[in-house]
Structures are given as C-alpha cells and as structure tokens.
Scaffold this motif. Structure first.
Motif, PDB file in Angstrom:
ATOM      1  N   ALA A 100     -10.567 -15.705  23.853  1.00 43.03           N
ATOM      2  CA  ALA A 100     -10.220 -16.833  24.720  1.00 43.03           C
ATOM      3  C   ALA A 100      -8.754 -17.178  24.502  1.00 43.03           C
ATOM      4  N   LEU A 101      -8.178 -17.886  25.478  1.00 40.74           N
ATOM      5  CA  LEU A 101      -6.784 -18.321  25.383  1.00 40.74           C
ATOM      6  C   LEU A 101      -6.742 -19.834  25.278  1.00 40.74           C
ATOM      7  N   LEU A 102      -6.052 -20.327  24.235  1.00 38.48           N
ATOM      8  CA  LEU A 102      -5.997 -21.759  23.960  1.00 38.48           C
ATOM      9  C   LEU A 102      -4.579 -22.289  24.177  1.00 38.48           C
ATOM     10  N   ARG A 103      -4.464 -23.625  24.135  1.00 36.67           N
ATOM     11  CA  ARG A 103      -3.140 -24.254  24.269  1.00 36.67           C
ATOM     12  C   ARG A 103      -2.187 -23.694  23.226  1.00 36.67           C
ATOM     13  N   ASN A 104      -0.935 -23.463  23.634  1.00 34.05           N
ATOM     14  CA  ASN A 104       0.078 -22.999  22.694  1.00 34.05           C
ATOM     15  C   ASN A 104       0.132 -23.921  21.482  1.00 34.05           C
ATOM     16  N   GLU A 105       0.364 -23.321  20.331  1.00 40.99           N
ATOM     17  CA  GLU A 105       0.377 -24.088  19.082  1.00 40.99           C
ATOM     18  C   GLU A 105       1.309 -25.301  19.168  1.00 40.99           C
ATOM     19  N   GLU A 106       2.481 -25.099  19.772  1.00 36.81           N
ATOM     20  CA  GLU A 106       3.469 -26.182  19.837  1.00 36.81           C
ATOM     21  C   GLU A 106       3.335 -27.025  21.107  1.00 36.81           C
ATOM     22  N   LEU A 107       2.303 -26.787  21.889  1.00 39.10           N
ATOM     23  CA  LEU A 107       1.970 -27.549  23.097  1.00 39.10           C
ATOM     24  C   LEU A 107       2.966 -27.404  24.242  1.00 39.10           C
ATOM     25  N   ARG A 108       4.069 -26.687  24.011  1.00 39.74           N
ATOM     26  CA  ARG A 108       5.065 -26.555  25.077  1.00 39.74           C
ATOM     27  C   ARG A 108       4.737 -25.377  25.981  1.00 39.74           C
ATOM     28  N   PHE A 109       5.131 -25.520  27.254  1.00 35.18           N
ATOM     29  CA  PHE A 109       5.135 -24.371  28.154  1.00 35.18           C
ATOM     30  C   PHE A 109       6.320 -23.505  27.737  1.00 35.18           C
ATOM     31  N   THR A 145       9.026  -0.295  22.168  1.00 37.55           N
ATOM     32  CA  THR A 145       8.890  -1.745  22.180  1.00 37.55           C
ATOM     33  C   THR A 145       9.287  -2.191  23.578  1.00 37.55           C
ATOM     34  N   LEU A 146       8.443  -2.976  24.209  1.00 41.63           N
ATOM     35  CA  LEU A 146       8.715  -3.393  25.588  1.00 41.63           C
ATOM     36  C   LEU A 146       9.266  -4.811  25.606  1.00 41.63           C
ATOM     37  N   SER A 147      10.315  -5.001  26.388  1.00 39.26           N
ATOM     38  CA  SER A 147      10.865  -6.346  26.564  1.00 39.26           C
ATOM     39  C   SER A 147      10.315  -6.917  27.868  1.00 39.26           C
ATOM     40  N   ILE A 148       9.449  -7.919  27.738  1.00 42.09           N
ATOM     41  CA  ILE A 148       8.698  -8.449  28.884  1.00 42.09           C
ATOM     42  C   ILE A 148       8.752  -9.980  28.842  1.00 42.09           C
ATOM     43  N   PRO A 149       8.928 -10.618  29.987  1.00 42.86           N
ATOM     44  CA  PRO A 149       8.950 -12.090  29.958  1.00 42.86           C
ATOM     45  C   PRO A 149       7.569 -12.709  29.729  1.00 42.86           C
ATOM     46  N   ILE A 150       7.570 -13.843  29.066  1.00 43.64           N
ATOM     47  CA  ILE A 150       6.346 -14.635  28.945  1.00 43.64           C
ATOM     48  C   ILE A 150       6.601 -15.994  29.577  1.00 43.64           C
ATOM     49  N   LYS A 151       5.567 -16.584  30.149  1.00 42.28           N
ATOM     50  CA  LYS A 151       5.685 -17.940  30.714  1.00 42.28           C
ATOM     51  C   LYS A 151       4.286 -18.521  30.796  1.00 42.28           C
ATOM     52  N   HIS A 152       3.942 -19.304  29.813  1.00 40.95           N
ATOM     53  CA  HIS A 152       2.606 -19.877  29.796  1.00 40.95           C
ATOM     54  C   HIS A 152       2.528 -21.092  28.880  1.00 40.95           C
ATOM     55  N   GLY A 153       1.544 -21.932  29.139  1.00 43.86           N
ATOM     56  CA  GLY A 153       1.284 -23.088  28.281  1.00 43.86           C
ATOM     57  C   GLY A 153       0.022 -22.889  27.457  1.00 43.86           C
ATOM     58  N   GLU A 154      -0.840 -21.974  27.918  1.00 43.84           N
ATOM     59  CA  GLU A 154      -2.110 -21.748  27.220  1.00 43.84           C
ATOM     60  C   GLU A 154      -2.288 -20.258  26.986  1.00 43.84           C
ATOM     61  N   GLY A 155      -1.573 -19.764  25.984  1.00 46.52           N
ATOM     62  CA  GLY A 155      -1.583 -18.325  25.752  1.00 46.52           C
ATOM     63  C   GLY A 155      -1.919 -17.935  24.332  1.00 46.52           C
ATOM     64  N   ARG A 156      -2.450 -18.900  23.583  1.00 46.03           N
ATOM     65  CA  ARG A 156      -2.763 -18.625  22.174  1.00 46.03           C
ATOM     66  C   ARG A 156      -4.089 -17.870  22.103  1.00 46.03           C
ATOM     67  N   ASN A 184       3.231 -18.412  20.437  1.00 45.46           N
ATOM     68  CA  ASN A 184       2.228 -19.432  20.738  1.00 45.46           C
ATOM     69  C   ASN A 184       1.154 -19.607  19.677  1.00 45.46           C
ATOM     70  N   GLY A 185       1.274 -18.877  18.555  1.00 48.04           N
ATOM     71  CA  GLY A 185       0.258 -19.001  17.508  1.00 48.04           C
ATOM     72  C   GLY A 185      -0.949 -18.116  17.710  1.00 48.04           C
ATOM     73  N   VAL A 200     -10.396  -2.002  31.239  1.00 45.23           N
ATOM     74  CA  VAL A 200     -10.022  -3.383  31.557  1.00 45.23           C
ATOM     75  C   VAL A 200      -9.021  -3.845  30.502  1.00 45.23           C
ATOM     76  N   VAL A 201      -7.864  -4.268  30.963  1.00 43.43           N
ATOM     77  CA  VAL A 201      -6.793  -4.669  30.051  1.00 43.43           C
ATOM     78  C   VAL A 201      -6.269  -6.031  30.492  1.00 43.43           C
ATOM     79  N   GLY A 202      -5.991  -6.895  29.531  1.00 41.59           N
ATOM     80  CA  GLY A 202      -5.389  -8.188  29.860  1.00 41.59           C
ATOM     81  C   GLY A 202      -4.278  -8.490  28.881  1.00 41.59           C
ATOM     82  N   LEU A 203      -3.230  -9.138  29.398  1.00 39.92           N
ATOM     83  CA  LEU A 203      -2.140  -9.549  28.505  1.00 39.92           C
ATOM     84  C   LEU A 203      -1.490 -10.825  29.036  1.00 39.92           C
ATOM     85  N   MET A 204      -0.947 -11.621  28.124  1.00 39.44           N
ATOM     86  CA  MET A 204      -0.273 -12.851  28.547  1.00 39.44           C
ATOM     87  C   MET A 204       1.114 -12.589  29.128  1.00 39.44           C
TER      88      MET A 204
END
Lengths: 232, 74
Positions: A100-109, A145-156, A184-185, A200-204
């Motif tokens: 499951a994906l939870l709120r980021n540890e630091e609560l920030r987007f 190593t892939l350089s990929i952007p992240i943008k999420h608030g609930e990705g832990r 995000n912890g 089936v693959v998933g990533l943040m």
C-alpha cells in the motif's frame, strides 16, 4: 503493440503516457474508466493523477471502475500492465500488486528528480512470454541508474516485514530509490514492485515525464521500451 | 435503516505522520503531556443490511493492510 491508457475523472498524466507509448514506437489510445471493454489493446497503462479526487484513499474508488475489472482480466491472462503513481496506488488497492502507499513521511507533496535502481525479476514462477519466447521483464536495465521525476504526496510504500522478505526473495522489488534518494520514507527504499509473474508493474516515479530531452532526462523511455519490447 | 459510525485508524506500528505533526504542535500551544496521537477517519452511514457492514469496511472504507476499523451502531 496497441496500448490502452486509462482515464479516470481526476487523471492528469494520461496524455504524457500516451505520448511515451508512441515515442517508443507503440500505438496508444485512451480508455474511459466506464468502458468495460478494453477494445482489444495488448497492454494497459494506469496513469498518474488523482482518480475520483483521491477520496477515501488514493485508488480506493478507482479500483471498482468497469475498466479496472477488464484490466484485472488482462493481467490474469498475462497481459502487461504498468501503473504509474496514482496508477500504482490503484493496482495496490485492486490487489493486483502487494502493499500500500501511505502519506509521505514529511507530509509534503514532493516534486523533484530522483535516481532509481531497476532490479531484475528472480521468481521461479514462469512469467508470460511473447511468441518469440521472450519473458516480460520490464525494467531489467541492470546496472543502470534511471533519473526519473517524482511528484506525489502519498508515495510511502508499505508492506509488512514478512511480505517484504518474500518480495525480495522473489525479485518482486522492481525499483529502489538510490542511496539518499528515498523521498518519502518508503520501506526498504522501495519505489516500485511487480507481481509474481512479472507482468504487472507499479512505481511511484513518472517515467512518462522523462522521454524528451526538453524535460532533462530521457531515462523514462527505457521503461516504455521494455514494455514495447515485450509486446513485439 | 440502521445508522452506524465507522472509525478507521492507522494500524498499530504503522508510522502516522499526521498524528506526529499534531503531537509536535501541541506543546507550543501549552498542551503538555499529550502523546500517542493517531489521526484517522470517521464515516457515518445508514444501511439497510447492517450485517454487511464488515464486508463493506474490508472492501472499501478501510484497507485492512494498513488500517483497523471499528463499527459503532448508532
């Protein structure tokens, strides 16, 4: 191959996902969340965004959409399914991926570039194969190593320890954040997972935002190329 | 129709950053000695068949992997 990209009310990355499928030589079209029929597409991308406003929990309501029923059938038949960000959350809520994906540890987007380490699948379970006998192995760009952007608030990413041990033993951890890049912890630096069969693959992080030099990195192409390669 | 309240909270042992943030804010407001703050959700509903509420919680209102729920008849 023809890719279907799901579109929920609140999706916002479906157009970039369509573009990314086309950049690597595939065809792609949008599939409305109310469509029970995927129209014969060979694979599906569940895109990022805020499906159904992320009400209750991200992905909790989207997983009950008619299109997701069809995606579950496609996945059971061995078809490739890629979930990105909110799409990853939807696949976890649907039980197609563990955890499951939870709120980021630091609560920030968080919105920034991150380094990812792709990891190979090692399960003994036979995965689906193409006619040429190639096993679906999206994201096995070992050593890169892939350089990929992240943008999420609930990705832990979270799963209980015994589940994590099993995932690691079977090579179901598809991506880790590189050392110092866990934003995000997430437990054990996990950025993405695959199911046991590997289809089936998933990533943040967002590979669909990293396919054009204009936006700084084209490493996201490797993710889509692996999918298209499976199809071919 | 049976009225009920469903309380949903993070499972014990799962980091709850919202609870922590609330906890850290309290001393600045003069509330000392408050700990173990956990932030969850509350859902009120009316159901024709209260027997099915647990199933409804398992499938939608809570994610049993990360959350506990409690059904309170009203």
């Amino acid at each position: 191959m023809i890719w279907g990209v799901l579109q929920f009310p609140g999706s916002c990355d479906e157009r970039d996902a369509l573009h990314a499928c086309k950049v690597v030589g595939g065809e792609a079209r949008l599939i409305w969340h109310e469509d029970r029929d995927l129209g014969g597409v060979g694979g599906v991308v569940v895109p990022g965004g805020f499906s159904y406003g992320d009400y209750l929990r991200p992905g909790a309501i989207a997983r009950f959409s008619p299109a997701m029923e069809a995606v579950a059938e496609l996945a059971a038949a061995g078809g490739p399914v890629l979930g990105i960000c909110n799409g990853f959350q939807v696949l976890c809520e649907a039980g197609l991926l563990p955890g499951a994906l939870l709120r980021n540890e630091e609560l920030r987007f968080i919105c920034k570039q991150a380094d990812l380490i792709p990891l190979p699948r090692t399960s003994d379970v036979d995965g689906p194969k193409t006619q040429a006998g190639v096993e679906f192995s999206a994201h096995q760009h070992e050593g890169a190593t892939l350089s990929i952007p992240i943008k999420h608030g609930e990705g832990r990413y979270y799963a209980p320890d015994d589940v994590l041990d099993e995932l690691e033993a079977k090579g179901q951890v598809a991506y880790r954040y590189a050392a110092g890049h866990n934003p995000n912890g997430s437990v054990r630096d996990i950025a993405g997972v695959r199911n046991e069969r590997g289809n089936v693959v998933g990533l943040m992080p967002h590979p669909e935002h990293a396919v054009d030099p204009l936006t700084g990195s084209t490493d996201g192409r490797k993710v889509f190329e692996a999918l298209e390669g499976f199809a071919g | 129709m049976a009225r009920a309240r469903v309380l949903i909270r993070p499972k014990e042992g799962i980091l709850d950053p919202q609870g922590k943030a609330v906890e850290r804010a309290l001393p600045a407001l003069g509330f000392e000695g408050v700990g173990h703050v956990r932030v969850g959700r509350m859902v009120e509903l009316e159901a024709e068949d209260p027997e099915r509420l647990a199933e409804l919680c398992e499938k939608l209102l809570a994610n049993p992997l990360i959350e506990d729920y409690e059904i309170q008849p009203l």
